[in-house]
Design a protein around this motif. Sequence first.
Motif, PDB file in Angstrom:
ATOM      1  N   LYS A  34      75.388 -89.802  11.931  1.00 45.23           N
ATOM      2  CA  LYS A  34      75.707 -88.408  12.243  1.00 45.23           C
ATOM      3  C   LYS A  34      76.682 -88.294  13.416  1.00 45.23           C
ATOM      4  O   LYS A  34      77.311 -87.261  13.609  1.00 45.23           O
ATOM      5  CB  LYS A  34      74.424 -87.636  12.544  1.00 45.23           C
ATOM      6  CG  LYS A  34      73.498 -87.541  11.335  1.00 45.23           C
ATOM      7  CD  LYS A  34      72.166 -86.910  11.722  1.00 45.23           C
ATOM      8  CE  LYS A  34      71.239 -86.866  10.543  1.00 45.23           C
ATOM      9  NZ  LYS A  34      70.574 -88.125  10.272  1.00 45.23           N
ATOM     10  N   LEU A  35      76.791 -89.359  14.194  1.00 49.80           N
ATOM     11  CA  LEU A  35      77.712 -89.376  15.325  1.00 49.80           C
ATOM     12  C   LEU A  35      78.954 -90.221  15.053  1.00 49.80           C
ATOM     13  O   LEU A  35      79.787 -90.402  15.934  1.00 49.80           O
ATOM     14  CB  LEU A  35      76.998 -89.907  16.578  1.00 49.80           C
ATOM     15  CG  LEU A  35      75.861 -89.048  17.112  1.00 49.80           C
ATOM     16  CD1 LEU A  35      75.125 -89.772  18.232  1.00 49.80           C
ATOM     17  CD2 LEU A  35      76.385 -87.707  17.592  1.00 49.80           C
ATOM     18  N   TYR A  53      72.692 -93.264  13.612  1.00 48.66           N
ATOM     19  CA  TYR A  53      73.966 -92.994  14.290  1.00 48.66           C
ATOM     20  C   TYR A  53      75.060 -92.485  13.357  1.00 48.66           C
ATOM     21  O   TYR A  53      76.120 -92.084  13.825  1.00 48.66           O
ATOM     22  CB  TYR A  53      74.455 -94.264  14.995  1.00 48.66           C
ATOM     23  CG  TYR A  53      73.604 -94.655  16.161  1.00 48.66           C
ATOM     24  CD1 TYR A  53      73.625 -93.932  17.347  1.00 48.66           C
ATOM     25  CD2 TYR A  53      72.759 -95.760  16.090  1.00 48.66           C
ATOM     26  CE1 TYR A  53      72.839 -94.293  18.433  1.00 48.66           C
ATOM     27  CE2 TYR A  53      71.969 -96.133  17.161  1.00 48.66           C
ATOM     28  CZ  TYR A  53      72.017 -95.394  18.332  1.00 48.66           C
ATOM     29  OH  TYR A  53      71.233 -95.759  19.400  1.00 48.66           O
ATOM     30  N   ALA A  91      73.115 -74.673  12.464  1.00 51.16           N
ATOM     31  CA  ALA A  91      72.881 -75.789  13.386  1.00 51.16           C
ATOM     32  C   ALA A  91      74.092 -76.708  13.425  1.00 51.16           C
ATOM     33  O   ALA A  91      74.427 -77.266  14.455  1.00 51.16           O
ATOM     34  CB  ALA A  91      71.636 -76.555  12.960  1.00 51.16           C
ATOM     35  N   LYS A  92      74.781 -76.871  12.289  1.00 47.77           N
ATOM     36  CA  LYS A  92      75.961 -77.734  12.214  1.00 47.77           C
ATOM     37  C   LYS A  92      77.046 -77.249  13.170  1.00 47.77           C
ATOM     38  O   LYS A  92      77.650 -78.034  13.888  1.00 47.77           O
ATOM     39  CB  LYS A  92      76.474 -77.788  10.771  1.00 47.77           C
ATOM     40  CG  LYS A  92      77.757 -78.539  10.575  1.00 47.77           C
ATOM     41  CD  LYS A  92      77.581 -80.023  10.689  1.00 47.77           C
ATOM     42  CE  LYS A  92      78.867 -80.730  10.286  1.00 47.77           C
ATOM     43  NZ  LYS A  92      79.036 -81.966  10.970  1.00 47.77           N
ATOM     44  N   LYS A 147      76.679 -75.476  15.878  1.00 45.64           N
ATOM     45  CA  LYS A 147      76.222 -75.713  17.248  1.00 45.64           C
ATOM     46  C   LYS A 147      76.424 -77.181  17.629  1.00 45.64           C
ATOM     47  O   LYS A 147      76.914 -77.480  18.722  1.00 45.64           O
ATOM     48  CB  LYS A 147      74.758 -75.316  17.400  1.00 45.64           C
ATOM     49  CG  LYS A 147      74.255 -75.457  18.814  1.00 45.64           C
ATOM     50  CD  LYS A 147      72.818 -75.007  18.944  1.00 45.64           C
ATOM     51  CE  LYS A 147      72.361 -75.200  20.375  1.00 45.64           C
ATOM     52  NZ  LYS A 147      70.961 -74.922  20.551  1.00 45.64           N
ATOM     53  N   VAL A 148      76.056 -78.093  16.741  1.00 44.83           N
ATOM     54  CA  VAL A 148      76.229 -79.521  17.010  1.00 44.83           C
ATOM     55  C   VAL A 148      77.712 -79.845  17.156  1.00 44.83           C
ATOM     56  O   VAL A 148      78.106 -80.574  18.073  1.00 44.83           O
ATOM     57  CB  VAL A 148      75.576 -80.376  15.905  1.00 44.83           C
ATOM     58  CG1 VAL A 148      75.975 -81.834  16.033  1.00 44.83           C
ATOM     59  CG2 VAL A 148      74.068 -80.229  15.954  1.00 44.83           C
ATOM     60  N   ASP A 149      78.544 -79.311  16.284  1.00 54.70           N
ATOM     61  CA  ASP A 149      79.986 -79.553  16.374  1.00 54.70           C
ATOM     62  C   ASP A 149      80.539 -79.090  17.718  1.00 54.70           C
ATOM     63  O   ASP A 149      81.353 -79.779  18.336  1.00 54.70           O
ATOM     64  CB  ASP A 149      80.737 -78.861  15.234  1.00 54.70           C
ATOM     65  CG  ASP A 149      80.512 -79.535  13.886  1.00 54.70           C
ATOM     66  OD1 ASP A 149      79.977 -80.656  13.849  1.00 54.70           O
ATOM     67  OD2 ASP A 149      80.877 -78.923  12.866  1.00 54.70           O
ATOM     68  N   ARG A 150      80.098 -77.948  18.182  1.00 53.41           N
ATOM     69  CA  ARG A 150      80.555 -77.437  19.480  1.00 53.41           C
ATOM     70  C   ARG A 150      80.081 -78.334  20.624  1.00 53.41           C
ATOM     71  O   ARG A 150      80.810 -78.587  21.574  1.00 53.41           O
ATOM     72  CB  ARG A 150      80.046 -76.012  19.702  1.00 53.41           C
ATOM     73  CG  ARG A 150      80.810 -74.984  18.923  1.00 53.41           C
ATOM     74  CD  ARG A 150      80.346 -73.591  19.286  1.00 53.41           C
ATOM     75  NE  ARG A 150      81.082 -72.613  18.511  1.00 53.41           N
ATOM     76  CZ  ARG A 150      80.745 -71.355  18.431  1.00 53.41           C
ATOM     77  NH1 ARG A 150      79.685 -70.899  19.083  1.00 53.41           N
ATOM     78  NH2 ARG A 150      81.455 -70.516  17.710  1.00 53.41           N
ATOM     79  N   GLU A 151      78.842 -78.787  20.544  1.00 48.88           N
ATOM     80  CA  GLU A 151      78.312 -79.661  21.579  1.00 48.88           C
ATOM     81  C   GLU A 151      79.064 -80.988  21.625  1.00 48.88           C
ATOM     82  O   GLU A 151      79.368 -81.507  22.702  1.00 48.88           O
ATOM     83  CB  GLU A 151      76.816 -79.904  21.367  1.00 48.88           C
ATOM     84  CG  GLU A 151      75.974 -78.680  21.662  1.00 48.88           C
ATOM     85  CD  GLU A 151      74.505 -78.872  21.341  1.00 48.88           C
ATOM     86  OE1 GLU A 151      74.099 -79.997  20.987  1.00 48.88           O
ATOM     87  OE2 GLU A 151      73.759 -77.890  21.455  1.00 48.88           O
ATOM     88  N   LEU A 152      79.380 -81.534  20.444  1.00 48.37           N
ATOM     89  CA  LEU A 152      80.118 -82.794  20.402  1.00 48.37           C
ATOM     90  C   LEU A 152      81.548 -82.614  20.909  1.00 48.37           C
ATOM     91  O   LEU A 152      82.089 -83.487  21.589  1.00 48.37           O
ATOM     92  CB  LEU A 152      80.098 -83.383  18.991  1.00 48.37           C
ATOM     93  CG  LEU A 152      78.735 -83.891  18.525  1.00 48.37           C
ATOM     94  CD1 LEU A 152      78.796 -84.350  17.082  1.00 48.37           C
ATOM     95  CD2 LEU A 152      78.212 -84.996  19.435  1.00 48.37           C
ATOM     96  N   ARG A 171      68.223 -92.253  23.718  1.00 49.48           N
ATOM     97  CA  ARG A 171      67.280 -91.462  22.926  1.00 49.48           C
ATOM     98  C   ARG A 171      66.035 -91.146  23.731  1.00 49.48           C
ATOM     99  O   ARG A 171      65.091 -90.590  23.228  1.00 49.48           O
ATOM    100  CB  ARG A 171      66.880 -92.245  21.677  1.00 49.48           C
ATOM    101  CG  ARG A 171      68.043 -92.484  20.764  1.00 49.48           C
ATOM    102  CD  ARG A 171      67.635 -93.447  19.661  1.00 49.48           C
ATOM    103  NE  ARG A 171      68.761 -93.726  18.829  1.00 49.48           N
ATOM    104  CZ  ARG A 171      69.216 -92.906  17.898  1.00 49.48           C
ATOM    105  NH1 ARG A 171      68.632 -91.769  17.673  1.00 49.48           N
ATOM    106  NH2 ARG A 171      70.261 -93.227  17.182  1.00 49.48           N
TER     107      ARG A 171
END
Length: 172
Positions: free
Chosen positions: A56-57, A54, A3-4, A6-11, A39
Amino acid sequence: MSAKIKVDRELKFANDLLAPVFGELRKHENVLSAMHVCRGNWTCDETVLLEGAYDKLGEFFDALDVDMLALEFSTERAGEVRQLFANNFLDKKITLGLGCLNPRNTIVETPEQIVKLAEKVLEFLPPEKIWLNPDCGFATFSRRPLNSYSIIEQKLVSMVKAAHILREKYCK
């Protein structure tokens, strides 16, 4: 795939889209760039909306060339203000649009509640870098706002009173 990743790619994808926009804004004098992270604002049922602090962002926000982050803080779903400033340099570079009114409920925040929330941000930012605003705004749907105009007005009056209190206390 984790999942990490995937999140990195999305960001990264989000940053690739936003960077040219903020770059274009930088070409103009006296223009403030701002980004809101939503949200969810389509329902009054807080249990179905996104949640998470926040922090995480933080790295993503830190990498953006943006002047203001307009973030929700009127709900516990957003985590604590201190988490926004964990492990990054946001305290050196941003203005915070502090979401201090919840447009999804009819509870009118008191000026004292708003002041208390803003004072938590003062641990990280000077007063001139804090703007009070509602989470997400009130007019989610043009013909079906989440609140009546009477409630919206009461909430905004409370926010303005809080701004006066904060200016009197911290901006002299």
